[in-house]
Design an enzyme around this catalytic site. Sequence first.
Site, PDB file in Angstrom:
ATOM      1  N   HIS A   1       0.852  -1.228   0.300  1.00 58.34           N
ATOM      2  CA  HIS A   1       0.044   0.039   0.079  1.00 58.34           C
ATOM      3  C   HIS A   1       0.952   1.221  -0.045  1.00 58.34           C
ATOM      4  O   HIS A   1       1.782   1.463   0.410  1.00 58.34           O
ATOM      5  CB  HIS A   1      -0.858  -0.025   1.144  1.00 58.34           C
ATOM      6  CG  HIS A   1      -0.198   0.047   2.654  1.00 58.34           C
ATOM      7  ND1 HIS A   1       0.249   1.316   3.067  1.00 58.34           N
ATOM      8  CD2 HIS A   1       0.187  -1.011   3.402  1.00 58.34           C
ATOM      9  CE1 HIS A   1       0.639   1.008   4.292  1.00 58.34           C
ATOM     10  NE2 HIS A   1       0.736  -0.436   4.467  1.00 58.34           N
ATOM     11  N   ASP A   2       0.533   2.332  -0.814  1.00 59.78           N
ATOM     12  CA  ASP A   2       1.023   3.655  -0.923  1.00 59.78           C
ATOM     13  C   ASP A   2       2.353   3.644  -1.566  1.00 59.78           C
ATOM     14  O   ASP A   2       3.079   4.584  -1.073  1.00 59.78           O
ATOM     15  CB  ASP A   2       0.995   4.113   0.625  1.00 59.78           C
ATOM     16  CG  ASP A   2      -0.389   4.459   1.042  1.00 59.78           C
ATOM     17  OD1 ASP A   2      -1.254   5.187   0.583  1.00 59.78           O
ATOM     18  OD2 ASP A   2      -0.733   3.406   2.021  1.00 59.78           O
TER      19      ASP A   2
ATOM     20  N   GLY B   1       4.754  -1.487   2.646  1.00 60.86           N
ATOM     21  CA  GLY B   1       4.130  -0.098   2.630  1.00 60.86           C
ATOM     22  C   GLY B   1       5.060   1.045   2.295  1.00 60.86           C
ATOM     23  O   GLY B   1       5.866   1.087   2.902  1.00 60.86           O
TER      24      GLY B   1
END
Length: 263
Positions: A118-119, A136
Amino acid sequence: MISNLAYVHPDAKLGANVTVEPFAYIAGDVVIGDDCWIGSGAVIHDGARLGKGCKVHTAASVSCLPQDLKFAGEITTCEIGDYNDIREYVTISRGTASTGTTRIGSHNLLMAYVHVGHDCVVGSHCVIANRVSLAGEVHVGDWVVIGGHVAIHQWTHVGDHSMIQGGALLGQDVPPFVIVRNDTLRFAGINKIGLSRRGFTPEQIATIHDTCRILFQSGLNYINGCDEVERQIPQTPERDQLVAFIRSSKRGVIKPYASKSES
């Protein structure tokens, strides 16, 4: 061509000349650009934004839910550029409240079983080999090559034109233009062959070499090394990029050069 055996949500937006093979699944909050190919069994989840000319192979999962205990179902996206080749069983998470978006540039090859957390931010023209895992909020620059089975810790930054040898467990930032050894995570030289292939001139490569010699082989700590680089090396964009990367690092930079007997 969209196979009758595929599922495409009626709200999904597909461009011209998109092919969707049997048993693929495309959710509603999805945008897919022209000339994309979605392979059999691939899953394109809500929040996916694909540019043109991308290939998503069998059982890849794009914009899947983040593997983050803080994720609370917020609406986020996964934005992917043009002409990316996303191979079998790749997983790319969408963003969280932290940044809202996972971003991947254009002209990348993500080999089988790669995970992009994520991100994350991945640049363009990267080659990420089999079973690489990006935790992440990892940032990967342009023209980066990451060998197979590399694991990269959350928040780590990898600079442009760098190369990470296969099997590395990376938890510190990698400056641009360098090669990282997989056994000790030390500087192992500059990525001279890669830079030559990408059109860097001999003069540019020499500047990068001289800058890295001071930073990673002089015995100076990195702060003093940056100061020494600015005293000794004429100003160029490559010199300044290296110095700025090191000075802005929040996780610390990979270890300096040492022979294997010293490591």
